[in-house]
Scaffold this active site. Structure first.
Site, short mmCIF file in Angstrom:
data_model
loop_
_atom_site.label_atom_id
_atom_site.label_comp_id
_atom_site.label_asym_id
_atom_site.label_seq_id
_atom_site.Cartn_x
_atom_site.Cartn_y
_atom_site.Cartn_z
N GLU A 123 -11.60 -4.92 -32.68
CA GLU A 123 -12.81 -4.95 -31.84
C GLU A 123 -14.06 -4.37 -32.50
O GLU A 123 -14.72 -3.48 -31.96
CB GLU A 123 -12.55 -4.23 -30.51
CG GLU A 123 -11.49 -4.91 -29.66
CD GLU A 123 -11.32 -4.28 -28.28
OE1 GLU A 123 -11.93 -3.21 -28.02
OE2 GLU A 123 -10.59 -4.85 -27.46
N GLU B 3 -5.04 -9.12 -27.01
CA GLU B 3 -5.03 -8.16 -25.90
C GLU B 3 -5.43 -8.87 -24.63
O GLU B 3 -6.39 -9.66 -24.62
CB GLU B 3 -5.99 -7.00 -26.15
CG GLU B 3 -5.60 -6.06 -27.28
CD GLU B 3 -6.54 -4.85 -27.39
OE1 GLU B 3 -7.24 -4.55 -26.38
OE2 GLU B 3 -6.56 -4.22 -28.46
#
Length: 538
Positions: free
Chosen positions: A218, A333
């Site tokens: 991320e 995710e």
């Protein structure tokens, strides 16, 4: 071997592997991208909160003296307050108990085929004098790699936190500014961490269980967050990181190079065509994938109806399917959460799981979570597959894969579906009004919190593989030697004792649901194991 014996053996092996793993983590030059065949998908779980603390996932871990006197936003602060000696003692206990062999049994029982393991850079390079982080993670990682091998789970390693930080969130280790791009030392240390991690996890003793390495988690770029790094800084990191992985990996005979995974930096997954078609960037890469994270729990999500949550996921289908024609797209995710829990972690102190999910145990609430599971698994399997975040959450059931399994929001067989799915519909793609087999196919749900320990793991079988068994024979000496990063003999010794003990118990498990069908499968599984053992010498 008689044809009758072969037929029985085939039946037994069918029960041993009800849902097969990804057939290959390798995309040959020219494709098609791995994971493009229906049913041949990544289906996995993240081991979040293990090697990098996240306070919202485990509030009670911070509800003890002297931490209860402070706001502890991240692992950096956790160790800063405790000091390195006490921090190491508490983290060793956490590393030893938070993830256990039963977690791997549970994943195998629910036909998962992949585990993603997030780790911070400080596990792989020595912390600087001013960094309060401690080391000693590697004996516990060794144990996880061994368990992954035994229970047939492929591993994606994820360098979740970079020196200086790539997103400013607690999941990078230190919540605060994004400073990775501010000096060359950060990138140099990141490359060293990638090198050390790649060399360690692709060592021959693991039998090739690590199939993918994600360069980082991320990262924020300025297009997503004005405080982030610019795109070309991230692209440069990706290019150098790819080169380091390729130069550092060990490729076993008969195996392919490890997959290199990059996160999409919260850009549309189709945007990465530019990166992989540009000569100075990823044009000449081989065997790579794009990781995207999808959560419908932020922004205006709390005001959405259940149908609007389903529609939000439906609307992603076309882009995921198209991007998958260019490169593997893994949803690395996602969760069943439609709101955040314990983000102010201290607001959850003293609460129980029953307190937090009491409003989710009605039949209608549970049925929606099952629908939300189905629409996400359907849409994400238009790509190369999915990995749930995370294996557990102390209080928030929809963010806990284990608890979601215990509540039957997630089925034991991930291919089990209740509703038809229409991939061409941008809304109502899950036909919730038309169950596939009528009302008799509707699931039952616990009317209260169901303890994960109630799931029967008596029949999960350790995978039989001579290479893995040979690696198993050396794991104790490896763990006792530890790594130069183990901060004390007690950590290494504890890990060795646990590894040795679990290794000698090739116990078998697969959980049982009520009903003769599941029990029949379990009995056939036991029969199958006996047959396989008996035929080993034929």
């Amino acid at each position: 071997m008689s044809s009758r014996t072969l037929a029985v053996l085939t039946l037994a092996l069918t029960f041993l592997n009800p849902v097969r793993g990804l057939s290959s983590w390798y995309t040959p030059p020219g494709g098609p991208p791995t994971g493009s065949t229906a049913g041949d998908k990544v289906r996995g779980v993240n081991l979040g909160g293990w090697f990098i603390l996240e306070n919202w996932m485990m509030p009670s871990f911070f509800e003890v003296s002297p931490l209860d006197q402070y706001n502890v936003p991240d692992e950096w602060t956790y160790c800063q307050i405790l000091g390195k000696e006490t921090c190491l003692e508490r983290l060793q206990e956490h590393w030893d108990t938070y993830i256990t062999e039963d977690d791997f049994k549970l994943m195998a029982n629910y036909s998962m085929n992949t585990v993603r393991i997030p780790m911070g850079y400080w596990a792989w390079v020595d912390p600087e004098w001013y960094e309060p982080y401690v080391q000693g993670q590697l004996p516990y990682l060794e144990r996880a790699l061994n368990w992954s091998s035994w229970y047939g789970l492929d591993v994606m390693m994820d360098l979740h936190g970079l020196p200086g930080g790539q997103n400013g969130q607690d999941n990078q280790g230190l919540k605060g500014p994004i400073e990775f791009q501010n000096n060359a030392t950060n990138q140099d240390r990141a490359m060293t961490a990638l090198k050390n991690m790649t060399e360690f996890v692709t060592d021959a003793k693991w039998g090739g269980v690590v199939k993918a390495i994600e360069l980082t988690n991320e990262p924020y770029i300025t297009e997503y967050n004005p405080s982030g790094m610019d795109f070309y800084t991230l692209a440069d990191f990706y290019v150098k990181g790819y080169e380091v992985v390729r130069a550092s990996e060990t490729i076993l005979d008969g195996n392919n190079e490890v997959m290199v995974v990059i996160h999409d930096a919260f850009q549309p997954v189709l945007n990465w065509q530019y990166f992989f078609s540009t000569d100075t960037l990823g044009l000449n890469w081989t065997n790579y994938a794009v990781d995207t994270h999808i959560y419908d729990a932020f922004g205006d999500s709390s005001s959405k109806t259940n149908q609007e949550h389903l529609d939000t996921i439906c609307a992603l289908a076309a882009n995921i399917a198209e991007a998958q024609t260019y490169y593997p797209v893994i949803v690395g995710e996602f969760s069943l959460g439609t709101q955040t829990y314990c983000v102010d972690y201290q607001s959850c102190w003293g609460l129980t799981l029953a307190d937090v999910i009491a409003n989710l145990t009605t039949y209608d609430a549970s049925l929606f979570l099952r629908q939300f599971w189905e629409v996400q698994s359907d849409v994400y399997e238009l790509g190369a597959g999915w990995i749930f975040w995370s294996i557990k959450h102390e209080l928030a059931g929809p963010w806990s894969w284990s608890q979601s399994a215990a509540q039957n929001w997630i089925p034991e067989d991930p291919t089990e579906k209740i509703y038809p799915y229409n991939s061409s519909a941008s809304s109502y793609c899950l036909e919730t009004w038309a169950p596939l087999d009528g009302d008799q196919n509707m699931p039952s749900f616990p009317s209260s919190v169901n303890n994960v320990s109630s799931i029967n793991l008596d029949y999960v079988v350790v995978k039989k593989n001579s290479t893995l068994m040979a690696a198993n024979a050396t794991i104790s000496s490896s763990a006792s030697a530890g790594s130069s990063q183990a901060a004390s003999g007690s950590a290494s010794g504890s890990a060795t004792a646990t590894i040795s003990g679990s290794g000698s118990a090739a116990s078998a498990s697969t959980s049982q649901k009520s009903g003769a069908g599941r029990m029949g499968a379990s009995m056939a599984l036991v029969l199958g194991v006996a047959i396989v053992d008996g035929l080993m010498g034929l």
